[in-house]
Design a protein around this motif. Structure first.
Motif, PDB file in Angstrom:
ATOM      1  N   SER A 151       0.832  -1.207   0.000  1.00 16.47           N
ATOM      2  CA  SER A 151       0.000   0.000   0.000  1.00 16.47           C
ATOM      3  C   SER A 151       0.865   1.256   0.000  1.00 16.47           C
ATOM      4  CB  SER A 151      -0.928   0.024   1.215  1.00 16.47           C
ATOM      5  OG  SER A 151      -0.205   0.299   2.396  1.00 16.47           O
ATOM      6  N   GLU A 152       0.301   2.315  -0.523  1.00 20.47           N
ATOM      7  CA  GLU A 152       0.980   3.614  -0.522  1.00 20.47           C
ATOM      8  C   GLU A 152       1.233   4.072   0.915  1.00 20.47           C
ATOM      9  OE1 GLU A 152       0.123   8.230  -1.895  1.00 20.47           O
ATOM     10  OE2 GLU A 152      -1.279   6.660  -2.488  1.00 20.47           O
ATOM     11  N   ASP A 153       0.266   3.859   1.790  1.00 20.19           N
ATOM     12  CA  ASP A 153       0.415   4.282   3.187  1.00 20.19           C
ATOM     13  C   ASP A 153       1.588   3.598   3.873  1.00 20.19           C
ATOM     14  OD1 ASP A 153      -1.734   6.009   3.029  1.00 20.19           O
ATOM     15  OD2 ASP A 153      -3.162   4.593   3.893  1.00 20.19           O
ATOM     16  N   ARG A 191       4.896   4.948   2.552  1.00 18.26           N
ATOM     17  CA  ARG A 191       5.131   6.269   3.148  1.00 18.26           C
ATOM     18  C   ARG A 191       5.612   6.124   4.591  1.00 18.26           C
ATOM     19  NH1 ARG A 191       0.529   8.385   2.228  1.00 18.26           N
ATOM     20  NH2 ARG A 191       1.153   9.589   0.420  1.00 18.26           N
ATOM     21  N   GLU A 192       4.954   5.259   5.358  1.00 18.71           N
ATOM     22  CA  GLU A 192       5.322   5.051   6.756  1.00 18.71           C
ATOM     23  C   GLU A 192       6.770   4.566   6.882  1.00 18.71           C
ATOM     24  OE1 GLU A 192       4.143   1.983  10.356  1.00 18.71           O
ATOM     25  OE2 GLU A 192       2.652   2.413   8.822  1.00 18.71           O
TER      26      GLU A 192
END
Length: 65
Positions: A38-40, A43-44
């Motif tokens: 996932s993009e999230d 990013r994390e």
């Protein structure tokens, strides 16, 4: 202008990240190519690595056999 964190949507549907130098072409750090689902999450993980979350990680050297 400083370095930039860039999230990348890959052709296989996974996400990656790169830290790009201020000149816009030098890759300073990357996710290593494994990709994230996932993009999230990409990013994390980028924020943790770039922000020093793992700064106290144990340091080791692996020598070739």
């Amino acid at each position: 202008m400083g370095a930039k964190r860039v999230l990348i949507e890959r052709a296989d549907g996974k996400w990656g990240w790169q830290l790009i130098g201020s000149n816009g072409s030098d890759i300073i750090a990357t996710d290593g190519g494994q990709g994230y689902n996932s993009e999230d999450f990409a990013r994390e993980m980028a924020d943790k690595v770039i922000g020093g979350h793992y700064a106290d990680a144990e340091k080791k050297i692996r020598r070739r056999d």
